[in-house]
Write an enzyme that holds these catalytic residues in place. Sequence first.
Site, short mmCIF file in Angstrom:
data_model
loop_
_atom_site.label_atom_id
_atom_site.label_comp_id
_atom_site.label_asym_id
_atom_site.label_seq_id
_atom_site.Cartn_x
_atom_site.Cartn_y
_atom_site.Cartn_z
N HIS A 31 0.84 -1.20 0.00
CA HIS A 31 0.00 0.00 0.00
C HIS A 31 0.88 1.25 0.00
CE1 HIS A 31 -2.35 -3.28 1.73
NE2 HIS A 31 -3.45 -2.63 1.41
N HIS A 71 -1.68 -0.79 7.12
CA HIS A 71 -1.37 -0.99 5.71
C HIS A 71 -0.29 -0.02 5.23
CE1 HIS A 71 -4.69 1.90 6.04
NE2 HIS A 71 -4.20 2.48 4.97
N GLY A 118 -3.32 -3.75 11.77
CA GLY A 118 -3.81 -4.21 10.47
C GLY A 118 -5.31 -4.14 10.46
N PRO A 119 -5.99 -4.90 11.37
CA PRO A 119 -7.44 -4.72 11.48
C PRO A 119 -7.73 -3.28 11.90
CG PRO A 119 -6.74 -6.74 12.58
CD PRO A 119 -5.50 -5.98 12.24
N ASN A 186 -6.64 11.79 3.74
CA ASN A 186 -6.39 11.94 2.30
C ASN A 186 -7.64 11.69 1.47
OD1 ASN A 186 -6.56 9.08 1.82
ND2 ASN A 186 -4.46 8.87 2.57
N HIS A 261 -3.72 2.93 -3.48
CA HIS A 261 -3.97 2.53 -2.09
C HIS A 261 -3.46 1.13 -1.80
CE1 HIS A 261 -6.15 2.30 1.78
NE2 HIS A 261 -6.31 1.04 1.45
N ARG A 351 -19.16 -17.21 38.85
CA ARG A 351 -18.93 -15.77 38.68
C ARG A 351 -18.72 -15.11 40.04
NH1 ARG A 351 -24.37 -12.28 38.36
NH2 ARG A 351 -25.83 -13.77 39.26
N GLU A 408 -17.75 -3.62 24.12
CA GLU A 408 -16.95 -4.83 24.31
C GLU A 408 -15.70 -4.86 23.43
OE1 GLU A 408 -21.28 -5.70 25.18
OE2 GLU A 408 -20.18 -4.83 23.48
N HIS A 470 -29.17 -14.03 24.54
CA HIS A 470 -28.19 -13.87 25.61
C HIS A 470 -27.63 -15.22 26.09
CE1 HIS A 470 -29.48 -9.77 25.60
NE2 HIS A 470 -28.80 -9.46 26.69
#
Length: 657
Positions: A31, A71, A118-119, A186, A261, A351, A408, A470
């Site tokens: 890229h 990227h 990356g993500p 950009n 890109h 829990r 989350e 749930h």
Amino acid sequence: MTTNASPIDTKAVNVIKGLIMDTVRASNSGHPGGAMSSADYAYVLFKEFLSFDPKDAKWFNRDRFVLSAGHESALLYALLTLQGNLGVEDLKAFRQFGSKTPGHPEHDMTDGVEATTGPLGQGFAMAGGMAVAEAFLREYLDAESAGHFTYVLVSDGDVQEPICLGSAALFGQWGLGRLIAYYDSNKIQLAGPTCRVDNIDHKALFESMRWQVIEIDGHDHEQIRKAILAGQAETSKPTLIIGHTTMAKGCATLEGSESTHGSPLPEAEIKATKIKLGLPDEEFHLPDDVLDTFRSRFAALRNGRQAWDKALAAKLADSAFAAKWENATTPACQRSLNWPEFESGAGVATRKAFGACLGAMMEQLPTLMGGSADLDPSNQTVKFRETVGIFNATTNALGRNLCFGVREFPMGAILNGLALHGGIVPFGATFLVFSDYERNAIRMSALQHLPVLHVFTHDSFFVGEDGPTHQPIEHVSSLRLIPNLLVLRPADARESAACMAVALKQKSRPSVLIFTRQGLPVLELPQPLEEHVGKGAYVVRDPEGAAPEMLLLASGSEVHLAVEAAEACSELKIRVVSVPSMELFDEQSAEYREAVMPRSITRRVAIEAGRTDLWYKYVGLDGKVWGINHFGASAPAGVLKEKYGFTTANLIKFIRE
């Protein structure tokens, strides 16, 4: 072109652009466009502002720089080459197997890379997590020992990901004054101009989230300098610098084109662009005068590090500071904690056992930080919050509870940032069914080898009346599929404490801890329990006075059912095995695995209130699994228990049949 820059700085930026074009072209993938549009800002930041040790990329008090726009890795690799962490040969090996220059930055592979990105959006969230760690440690130790800035470079794609905006709301709320984000606007993304998908007024949006926002020409060096200085001066708000730039700035004919890109520039375009930029017609051109200019601060940076070392040595003579320093620099895996005791036969939801364990941890781990995604009472984090206080960088930097709200995915990525920074033991909690929202951050925990504690409660259809939306069904099995992730589902309160202990011993992998809503009997389990749990599976019960002829395997809330059924079917000579962690058991020696699950015992049954698929690796094709492969229903947990057959009576019938 670059403006308000000296001739040597202009030349240096152009050399960086040449390295970017050649790096991407050498691998025939990558890229270049965004990397070129961000080059002016990144050059000024690295050359003039970033505080680091040129000889020690892991120095405790360095500034952090995160390339959320992963990227644009060719830009970061070019800068690290100028810095001396990489060589030209590394650039030539871009995106090749085993190189230090993978397609997207990986922090455990390349010195100077602070986070695996990356993500899109997650680098931004991780940078904020680093800024949280810095703010806490600056207050816990002192500003001289742990006072630095966190910089992050984001792209149009980053700010389109909801995780970015969800995290930004938190960072403004938390007053992270030493977080400085640069948005390279950009206005081009892979498929075309951003105006097709996004018309947000980012200045107004971020200002509404309590950010200082500065808009500049991202190719003007003087504007860049003033913006960074303004970001450093603002101590109560994070700063967003919106740099308006041109995609592939400097290209001969493809400036502003989306074709730059995600693809290498054509060789003819590279040749023409080098002529335009005043670069020679050679690959990987890196002249000495550019290196000398870029490294002009290195002597001062080395002196700064030496002064820091000297000051730290003097402070360590003070026992109170030394104790804090040890807390901040000793990994949790090197500590032994005391855990709560639980009464045999009592009914305790796991829990609630976690809540008790959290209470013990918060006293013994003064750098434990985390919280719940708006489920404090359900996740048993209320006592933690009330005891350690709510974090805010400007009003309560020593607060250790992070109020994430219903976020989350940002929570998971922020925890990764805390772990990457170092000095903090991070945890976060929500319902197991919402692990789907958090999943990619959990995956990034595992990919980065980060010992984060991801806590999930309400682990099965026993959630009851809230219904199938749930009630997790596939979630435990799904999490078990992620490489380098430790999934722990304890059978009772005692096993819960042992699972917590095992999770804290992990050096290079995260743990998912899965707890029940409903109460479970506290079992008489073999000792030493932590050692048994650390092996992933162990024998809970053997037939009295006889060799076992059947195996009954279970995890979590189903272990007590297995024990009750085995005792009721004494004539079948059943061995009950608790399997809190498939991953740990699969890592044991063949001898241990054979001792627990002898191949000679072919009659095998497994029980778990979730998907059945993964259990067949233990019971074999001829074995049986009692589980649930369909969605749940809205009804009291007791009704569902009967309907779905998770009763001792039904299990006895199933085994005998």
